[in-house]
Design a protein around this motif. Sequence first.
Motif, PDB file in Angstrom:
ATOM      1  N   GLY A  60     -12.756 -27.122  -0.640  1.00  0.00           N
ATOM      2  CA  GLY A  60     -13.478 -25.265  -1.062  1.00  0.00           C
ATOM      3  C   GLY A  60     -14.498 -25.463   0.228  1.00  0.00           C
ATOM      4  N   THR A  61     -14.968 -26.266   0.716  1.00  0.00           N
ATOM      5  CA  THR A  61     -16.487 -26.651   1.782  1.00  0.00           C
ATOM      6  C   THR A  61     -16.810 -27.238   2.821  1.00  0.00           C
ATOM      7  OG1 THR A  61     -17.383 -28.450   1.055  1.00  0.00           O
ATOM      8  CG2 THR A  61     -18.468 -26.176  -0.749  1.00  0.00           C
ATOM      9  N   SER A  62     -15.195 -27.770   2.257  1.00  0.00           N
ATOM     10  CA  SER A  62     -14.957 -28.549   4.186  1.00  0.00           C
ATOM     11  C   SER A  62     -16.010 -29.741   3.947  1.00  0.00           C
ATOM     12  CB  SER A  62     -15.280 -27.862   4.913  1.00  0.00           C
ATOM     13  OG  SER A  62     -15.410 -27.538   5.951  1.00  0.00           O
ATOM     14  N   GLU A  63     -17.051 -30.037   3.095  1.00  0.00           N
ATOM     15  CA  GLU A  63     -18.138 -30.815   3.328  1.00  0.00           C
ATOM     16  C   GLU A  63     -17.283 -32.366   3.307  1.00  0.00           C
ATOM     17  OE1 GLU A  63     -21.625 -32.063   0.667  1.00  0.00           O
ATOM     18  OE2 GLU A  63     -20.985 -30.303  -0.284  1.00  0.00           O
ATOM     19  N   LEU A  64     -18.201 -33.495   3.923  1.00  0.00           N
ATOM     20  CA  LEU A  64     -17.541 -34.102   4.030  1.00  0.00           C
ATOM     21  C   LEU A  64     -18.277 -35.937   4.120  1.00  0.00           C
ATOM     22  CD1 LEU A  64     -14.816 -35.120   7.031  1.00  0.00           C
ATOM     23  CD2 LEU A  64     -16.348 -36.454   7.055  1.00  0.00           C
ATOM     24  N   TRP A  65     -18.247 -36.764   3.371  1.00  0.00           N
ATOM     25  CA  TRP A  65     -18.958 -37.967   3.047  1.00  0.00           C
ATOM     26  C   TRP A  65     -17.466 -39.295   3.501  1.00  0.00           C
ATOM     27  CZ3 TRP A  65     -17.430 -34.227   0.250  1.00  0.00           C
ATOM     28  CH2 TRP A  65     -18.917 -33.621  -0.945  1.00  0.00           C
ATOM     29  N   PRO A  66     -18.305 -39.303   4.824  1.00  0.00           N
ATOM     30  CA  PRO A  66     -17.524 -40.382   5.219  1.00  0.00           C
ATOM     31  C   PRO A  66     -17.638 -42.007   4.500  1.00  0.00           C
ATOM     32  CG  PRO A  66     -18.870 -39.857   6.706  1.00  0.00           C
ATOM     33  CD  PRO A  66     -19.538 -38.966   5.378  1.00  0.00           C
ATOM     34  N   LEU A  67     -16.848 -42.678   4.819  1.00  0.00           N
ATOM     35  CA  LEU A  67     -16.492 -43.752   4.578  1.00  0.00           C
ATOM     36  C   LEU A  67     -16.673 -45.317   5.555  1.00  0.00           C
ATOM     37  CD1 LEU A  67     -13.225 -43.309   1.954  1.00  0.00           C
ATOM     38  CD2 LEU A  67     -15.423 -42.774   1.272  1.00  0.00           C
ATOM     39  N   ASP A  68     -17.239 -45.854   4.452  1.00  0.00           N
ATOM     40  CA  ASP A  68     -17.523 -47.453   5.462  1.00  0.00           C
ATOM     41  C   ASP A  68     -16.363 -47.950   6.183  1.00  0.00           C
ATOM     42  OD1 ASP A  68     -20.110 -46.775   4.883  1.00  0.00           O
ATOM     43  OD2 ASP A  68     -20.527 -48.534   3.479  1.00  0.00           O
TER      44      ASP A  68
END
Length: 174
Positions: A163-171
Amino acid sequence: MALALCLLFDSRTDRLVRELWERLEARGIRTLLSHTHGRHHPHLSYAVLREWDPEAVRAAVARLPTPGAIDIPVQGSLVFPRGRVSLACSVSSDLATRQERAVLALRSTRADLHWHYATGRWVPHVSVATGASADQLSVITAAVSDVLPLTLNADRAALIDSGTSELWPLDGVP
């Protein structure tokens, strides 16, 4: 909206998918470049959640094994309902195992997994067009055929809020 656990691609693969999207947009065919907020990333989703606890999901994903980058051969195109067209990805045993592990981890959080991503139902794909008309399908499949054979290299992963394109990268790359 939804939260997806996604494989993201190396710069070469990302560029190739974006160039395909641009060629189709130039022909009047909607892609993820113009879909909803227009900030989509080329990706392959392991799982899509409709409801979730952010902390529980992040903790479960952090515990997944991270075997590293994976090459994903593309064999053609897929047409899904409502005019959605995607790259048809091969399902190696490695890719299937990774996706199954991800689903098990996410289900352990009691998140609401979209049924298309359940073990045994998942069809790995990379979105090309959204809402294409029947008349546009030949143009899209020709554009996909022009880039085949194609091997995608997924060298990163992230949780992405669609919905927002917010991204949380993984290690690592689960």
